[in-house]
Design a protein around this motif. Structure first.
Motif, PDB file in Angstrom:
ATOM      1  N   ASP A 134      -0.155  -3.132  -4.720  1.00  0.00           N
ATOM      2  CA  ASP A 134      -1.567  -3.414  -4.943  1.00  0.00           C
ATOM      3  C   ASP A 134      -2.105  -2.597  -6.121  1.00  0.00           C
ATOM      4  O   ASP A 134      -2.805  -3.118  -6.976  1.00  0.00           O
ATOM      5  CB  ASP A 134      -2.359  -3.115  -3.671  1.00  0.00           C
ATOM      6  CG  ASP A 134      -3.719  -3.777  -3.649  1.00  0.00           C
ATOM      7  OD1 ASP A 134      -3.972  -4.641  -4.510  1.00  0.00           O
ATOM      8  OD2 ASP A 134      -4.520  -3.445  -2.767  1.00  0.00           O
ATOM      9  N   GLU A 170       0.788  -1.236   0.000  1.00  0.00           N
ATOM     10  CA  GLU A 170       0.000   0.000   0.000  1.00  0.00           C
ATOM     11  C   GLU A 170       0.822   1.288   0.000  1.00  0.00           C
ATOM     12  O   GLU A 170       0.324   2.326  -0.410  1.00  0.00           O
ATOM     13  CB  GLU A 170      -0.936   0.029   1.217  1.00  0.00           C
ATOM     14  CG  GLU A 170      -1.854  -1.152   1.331  1.00  0.00           C
ATOM     15  CD  GLU A 170      -2.951  -1.196   0.284  1.00  0.00           C
ATOM     16  OE1 GLU A 170      -3.006  -0.319  -0.603  1.00  0.00           O
ATOM     17  OE2 GLU A 170      -3.773  -2.125   0.349  1.00  0.00           O
ATOM     18  N   ARG A 171       2.058   1.264   0.482  1.00  0.00           N
ATOM     19  CA  ARG A 171       2.818   2.504   0.652  1.00  0.00           C
ATOM     20  C   ARG A 171       4.263   2.352   0.221  1.00  0.00           C
ATOM     21  O   ARG A 171       5.177   2.754   0.913  1.00  0.00           O
ATOM     22  CB  ARG A 171       2.760   2.940   2.116  1.00  0.00           C
ATOM     23  CG  ARG A 171       1.364   3.197   2.608  1.00  0.00           C
ATOM     24  CD  ARG A 171       1.303   3.571   4.076  1.00  0.00           C
ATOM     25  NE  ARG A 171       1.598   2.417   4.932  1.00  0.00           N
ATOM     26  CZ  ARG A 171       2.561   2.392   5.837  1.00  0.00           C
ATOM     27  NH1 ARG A 171       3.340   3.420   6.026  1.00  0.00           N
ATOM     28  NH2 ARG A 171       2.761   1.315   6.578  1.00  0.00           N
ATOM     29  N   ASP A 188     -11.651  -5.652  -2.771  1.00  0.00           N
ATOM     30  CA  ASP A 188     -10.511  -5.072  -3.485  1.00  0.00           C
ATOM     31  C   ASP A 188     -10.259  -5.834  -4.788  1.00  0.00           C
ATOM     32  O   ASP A 188     -10.000  -5.231  -5.834  1.00  0.00           O
ATOM     33  CB  ASP A 188      -9.281  -5.131  -2.584  1.00  0.00           C
ATOM     34  CG  ASP A 188      -8.117  -4.319  -3.093  1.00  0.00           C
ATOM     35  OD1 ASP A 188      -8.310  -3.488  -3.988  1.00  0.00           O
ATOM     36  OD2 ASP A 188      -7.006  -4.519  -2.586  1.00  0.00           O
ATOM     37  N   THR A 190      -4.345  -2.135   4.416  1.00  0.00           N
ATOM     38  CA  THR A 190      -4.213  -1.216   5.542  1.00  0.00           C
ATOM     39  C   THR A 190      -5.341  -1.441   6.544  1.00  0.00           C
ATOM     40  O   THR A 190      -5.104  -1.476   7.755  1.00  0.00           O
ATOM     41  CB  THR A 190      -4.211   0.241   5.042  1.00  0.00           C
ATOM     42  OG1 THR A 190      -3.123   0.410   4.124  1.00  0.00           O
ATOM     43  CG2 THR A 190      -4.047   1.217   6.191  1.00  0.00           C
ATOM     44  N   ARG A 227      -7.979   0.793   0.483  1.00  0.00           N
ATOM     45  CA  ARG A 227      -6.752   0.119   0.905  1.00  0.00           C
ATOM     46  C   ARG A 227      -7.085  -1.036   1.845  1.00  0.00           C
ATOM     47  O   ARG A 227      -7.058  -0.903   3.067  1.00  0.00           O
ATOM     48  CB  ARG A 227      -5.818   1.117   1.548  1.00  0.00           C
ATOM     49  CG  ARG A 227      -5.435   2.217   0.562  1.00  0.00           C
ATOM     50  CD  ARG A 227      -4.441   3.174   1.156  1.00  0.00           C
ATOM     51  NE  ARG A 227      -4.112   4.211   0.217  1.00  0.00           N
ATOM     52  CZ  ARG A 227      -3.119   4.137  -0.650  1.00  0.00           C
ATOM     53  NH1 ARG A 227      -2.372   3.072  -0.704  1.00  0.00           N
ATOM     54  NH2 ARG A 227      -2.865   5.131  -1.470  1.00  0.00           N
TER      55      ARG A 227
END
Length: 143
Positions: free
Chosen positions: A50, A35-36, A95, A116, A113
């Motif tokens: 993702d 995610e980051r 998702d 997360t 997300r």
């Protein structure tokens, strides 16, 4: 330096243990990767694998869902409730369905997300049942 020393140090850094603190670190790293991974300049919005995998139709969506499923599997191994597991599986499934829309599927994935959200559920469980696994983030203050 012998190759075995290098691998021993790498294994110490990764912490492949089954204890709650090791699982927490592993899942935090997985969430960061998914995610980051990096921040988009200009809009200061983080993205990870993702969203990037959604660019590849079909295979990318399945790959991202498998990685999200691994996070749910780790949560299962922590003994989380069936309700929590269903909620996390629902996040990954939603998702996945959003990502099935070719090319456009990356846009909702940019905002939704699931990994997360699943990490937050897992952290709440770990904080409640294994408080010793908590990691204090921030800077040390010297007086």
């Amino acid at each position: 330096m012998p190759m075995t020393d290098h691998f021993d140090r790498l294994a110490d850094q990764i912490k492949l243990g089954r204890d709650p603190a090791s699982v927490r670190r592993r899942l935090e790293h997985a969430e960061r990767l998914l995610e980051r991974l990096f921040v988009i300049p200009g809009i200061n919005r983080p993205i990870g694998l993702d969203v990037i995998l959604d660019i590849v139709p079909g295979i990318g969506d399945v790959s991202a869902a498998v990685l999200g499923g691994w996070i749910v599997w780790e949560a299962r191994n922590l003994g989380m409730s069936k309700w929590q597991m269903a909620r996390m599986a629902g996040n990954v499934g939603f998702d996945f369905v959003l990502g099935l829309i070719p090319w456009v599927g990356a846009i909702p994935d940019f905002f939704f997300r699931s990994n997360t959200m699943n990490l937050k559920i897992i952290k709440r469980h770990l904080d409640r049942h294994y408080p010793e696994s908590a990691i204090v983030e921030g800077e040390a203050i010297r007086r």
